[in-house]
Design an enzyme around this catalytic site. Sequence first.
Site, PDB file in Angstrom:
ATOM      1  N   CYS A 118       0.816  -1.225   0.000  1.00 18.77           N
ATOM      2  CA  CYS A 118       0.000   0.000   0.000  1.00 18.77           C
ATOM      3  C   CYS A 118       0.848   1.273   0.000  1.00 18.77           C
ATOM      4  O   CYS A 118       0.351   2.355  -0.344  1.00 18.77           O
ATOM      5  CB  CYS A 118      -0.951   0.017   1.188  1.00 18.77           C
ATOM      6  N   HIS A 260      -3.690   7.340   1.943  1.00 18.22           N
ATOM      7  CA  HIS A 260      -4.066   6.006   1.464  1.00 18.22           C
ATOM      8  C   HIS A 260      -5.472   5.655   1.956  1.00 18.22           C
ATOM      9  O   HIS A 260      -5.755   5.765   3.156  1.00 18.22           O
ATOM     10  CB  HIS A 260      -3.037   4.997   1.981  1.00 18.22           C
ATOM     11  N   ASN A 290     -10.198  -0.271  -0.753  1.00 16.87           N
ATOM     12  CA  ASN A 290      -8.745  -0.150  -0.585  1.00 16.87           C
ATOM     13  C   ASN A 290      -8.063  -0.775  -1.803  1.00 16.87           C
ATOM     14  O   ASN A 290      -8.052  -1.994  -1.949  1.00 16.87           O
ATOM     15  CB  ASN A 290      -8.335  -0.860   0.705  1.00 16.87           C
TER      16      ASN A 290
HETATM   17  O1  UT7 Z   1      -4.105  -1.021   3.391  1.00 21.10           O
HETATM   18  C1  UT7 Z   1      -3.330  -0.869   4.516  1.00 21.10           C
HETATM   19  C2  UT7 Z   1      -3.446  -1.956   5.479  1.00 21.10           C
HETATM   20  N1  UT7 Z   1      -4.774  -2.278   5.879  1.00 21.10           N
HETATM   21  C3  UT7 Z   1      -5.415  -1.570   6.821  1.00 21.10           C
HETATM   22  O2  UT7 Z   1      -4.980  -0.544   7.243  1.00 21.10           O
HETATM   23  C4  UT7 Z   1      -6.673  -2.194   7.352  1.00 21.10           C
HETATM   24  C5  UT7 Z   1      -6.783  -1.888   8.822  1.00 21.10           C
HETATM   25  N2  UT7 Z   1      -7.883  -2.552   9.482  1.00 21.10           N
HETATM   26  C6  UT7 Z   1      -9.188  -2.287   9.262  1.00 21.10           C
HETATM   27  O3  UT7 Z   1      -9.545  -1.510   8.397  1.00 21.10           O
HETATM   28  C7  UT7 Z   1     -10.199  -2.914  10.198  1.00 21.10           C
HETATM   29  O4  UT7 Z   1      -9.505  -3.585  11.224  1.00 21.10           O
HETATM   30  C8  UT7 Z   1     -11.167  -3.901   9.511  1.00 21.10           C
HETATM   31  C9  UT7 Z   1     -12.137  -3.158   8.611  1.00 21.10           C
HETATM   32  C10 UT7 Z   1     -10.427  -4.945   8.686  1.00 21.10           C
HETATM   33  C11 UT7 Z   1     -11.997  -4.610  10.580  1.00 21.10           C
HETATM   34  O5  UT7 Z   1     -12.698  -3.647  11.368  1.00 21.10           O
HETATM   35  P1  UT7 Z   1     -12.596  -3.652  12.966  1.00 21.10           P
HETATM   36  O6  UT7 Z   1     -13.501  -2.599  13.444  1.00 21.10           O
HETATM   37  O7  UT7 Z   1     -11.148  -3.574  13.333  1.00 21.10           O
HETATM   38  O8  UT7 Z   1     -13.195  -5.056  13.326  1.00 21.10           O
HETATM   39  P2  UT7 Z   1     -12.526  -6.274  14.120  1.00 21.10           P
HETATM   40  O9  UT7 Z   1     -11.542  -6.997  13.258  1.00 21.10           O
HETATM   41  O10 UT7 Z   1     -12.076  -5.825  15.478  1.00 21.10           O
HETATM   42  O11 UT7 Z   1     -13.783  -7.193  14.314  1.00 21.10           O
HETATM   43  C12 UT7 Z   1     -14.936  -6.787  15.104  1.00 21.10           C
HETATM   44  C13 UT7 Z   1     -16.025  -7.799  14.893  1.00 21.10           C
HETATM   45  C14 UT7 Z   1     -15.550  -9.245  15.029  1.00 21.10           C
HETATM   46  O12 UT7 Z   1     -16.597  -9.983  15.629  1.00 21.10           O
HETATM   47  P3  UT7 Z   1     -16.593 -10.324  17.208  1.00 21.10           P
HETATM   48  O13 UT7 Z   1     -15.307 -11.110  17.413  1.00 21.10           O
HETATM   49  O14 UT7 Z   1     -16.567  -8.983  17.897  1.00 21.10           O
HETATM   50  O15 UT7 Z   1     -17.829 -11.111  17.388  1.00 21.10           O
HETATM   51  C15 UT7 Z   1     -15.371  -9.704  13.626  1.00 21.10           C
HETATM   52  O16 UT7 Z   1     -15.510 -11.097  13.454  1.00 21.10           O
HETATM   53  O17 UT7 Z   1     -16.549  -7.692  13.569  1.00 21.10           O
HETATM   54  C16 UT7 Z   1     -16.498  -8.964  12.933  1.00 21.10           C
HETATM   55  N3  UT7 Z   1     -16.290  -8.756  11.499  1.00 21.10           N
HETATM   56  C17 UT7 Z   1     -17.316  -8.577  10.654  1.00 21.10           C
HETATM   57  N4  UT7 Z   1     -18.638  -8.532  10.843  1.00 21.10           N
HETATM   58  C18 UT7 Z   1     -19.401  -8.313   9.765  1.00 21.10           C
HETATM   59  C19 UT7 Z   1     -15.121  -8.690  10.820  1.00 21.10           C
HETATM   60  N5  UT7 Z   1     -15.363  -8.448   9.515  1.00 21.10           N
HETATM   61  C20 UT7 Z   1     -16.710  -8.381   9.385  1.00 21.10           C
HETATM   62  C21 UT7 Z   1     -17.577  -8.159   8.307  1.00 21.10           C
HETATM   63  N6  UT7 Z   1     -18.911  -8.136   8.539  1.00 21.10           N
HETATM   64  N7  UT7 Z   1     -17.119  -7.966   7.044  1.00 21.10           N
END
Ligand code: UT7
Length: 339
Positions: A118, A260, A290
Site C-alpha cells: 500500500c 491512502h 482499498n
Molecule cells: O491497506 C493498509 C493496510 N490495511 C489496513 O490498514 C486495514 C486496517 N484494518 C481495518 O480496516 C479494520 O480492522 C477492519 C475493517 C479490517 C476490521 O474492522 P474492525 O472494526 O477492526 O473489526 P474487528 O476486526 O475488530 O472485528 C470486530 C467484529 C468481530 O466480531 P466479534 O469477534 O466482535 O464477534 C469480527 O468477526 O466484527 C467482525 N467482522 C465482521 N462482521 C461483519 C469482521 N469483519 C466483518 C464483516 N462483517 N465484514
Amino acid sequence: MTAGAPAAVLAGIGAYVPPNPVSNHDLAARLDTSDEWIRTRTGISSRHVVLPGQATSDLAVEAGRRALDSAGAEHAERVDTVVLATATPDRPCPATAPEVAWRLGLGTVAAFDVSAVCAGFLYGLATAAGLIAAGTADRVLLIGADAFTTLVDPRDRATAVVFADGAGAVLLRAGAPEEPGAVGRVVLGSDGSLGDLLHVPGGGSRQRGSGRPERPGDAYLRMAGRDTYRHAVARMTAASRQAVEAAGWSLADIDRLAAHQANARILATVAEDLGIPEDRRLSNIAHTGNTVAASVPMLLADATADGTLAAGHRVLLTAFGAGLAWGATTVTWPEVKPG
Ligand code: UT7
C-alpha cells in the site's frame, strides 16, 4: 536532495478501474456481513473488482495511457522510464513494468516494479525523484496498480469487504524544486518485525524452498486488522509531520490531505491527529475500497477530475501498508488536466 539537482515535477495524471462495481449488498449476498457493518466500519459502499482473466498490467496500461494523454505529446513522447508499484505482478517473474511499457508503445525504455504494497506509490515517487535527481531519467511514468482481490480469500469477510482493484498513474518530468508540481522530500520507513500482520504465506521462495507443497489457503492474504489499523494511524501521522516539516510548511498550510484509502475511520483519525479539518481531506474510498498501490494516485486523479483538488493547493500525501512500510511527501498541485 543534492543542491541544484532537478526535481520530479508532476505533469500528467490518470486512473482506471475495472468496469463492474461490486456493492456491499452483492458481498452480503454471499458472506456473513451487511451493508451497514461495511459502511460504518470501513466507509466503503462499493468497489471495483477485476473481471475473470483481467490482470494488473491490464489496469496499469489503461491508467498509464490516461496519464500520458493528460501530460500531452510533448512529455509522453519522451518517457524514458516506467516504474510500476504493485504487490500483484502478473507473474512472480519477470516484473510487470516491461510489459506495460511495451503495451503503451514506449519501446525499450527502462522499466521495473517497486514492491511496497500500500506504500508502493510513495516508494515509487521517491524512486522516480531519485532517478531524475541523478540524471538517470528525465521523464518517468509512475503507475500504482493492483489486482489485489486476486490475493483475497473470497470467504474471508474481514478482507473481502475491504480490498479492491484499480490503477492510478502520474507522469513526472525533470524540473525545478520551486515549481508547482515538484515532489517534496519523500519520508519513508519500514518495520519488518511486523511483517506477519499482513502477509501471504505461500507462493514465495520461503514456501517453495521448504519443499512442502502449498497448503489450501496459503495463496491468500492474512491480515490482523485491529493491529494493522493501530500502526496505520501512528505511522501515517508521524511520517506526515516529518514530510510537512521537511517542506518548511506547517500543518495549518495543508489545503488537501491525500492519504491512502485504507479505511474511512483510519483517515479520520489521522486527519484529526494532524488537525486537518474535514473539508481539506480527500476521500474516494466509498466507491473504490482499498486499492493498495493504486489508492493514492487514483485519489489524486479523481479529486483533480471533480475539482476538489486544484492548482495551487498544498497537498500532503501519505500511505501505509504491509511490510510494514509507509511514506509521506508534499506537493503544491500544478495545472494538470485529468487524462
Ligand atoms: O491497506 C493498509 C493496510 N490495511 C489496513 O490498514 C486495514 C486496517 N484494518 C481495518 O480496516 C479494520 O480492522 C477492519 C475493517 C479490517 C476490521 O474492522 P474492525 O472494526 O477492526 O473489526 P474487528 O476486526 O475488530 O472485528 C470486530 C467484529 C468481530 O466480531 P466479534 O469477534 O466482535 O464477534 C469480527 O468477526 O466484527 C467482525 N467482522 C465482521 N462482521 C461483519 C469482521 N469483519 C466483518 C464483516 N462483517 N465484514
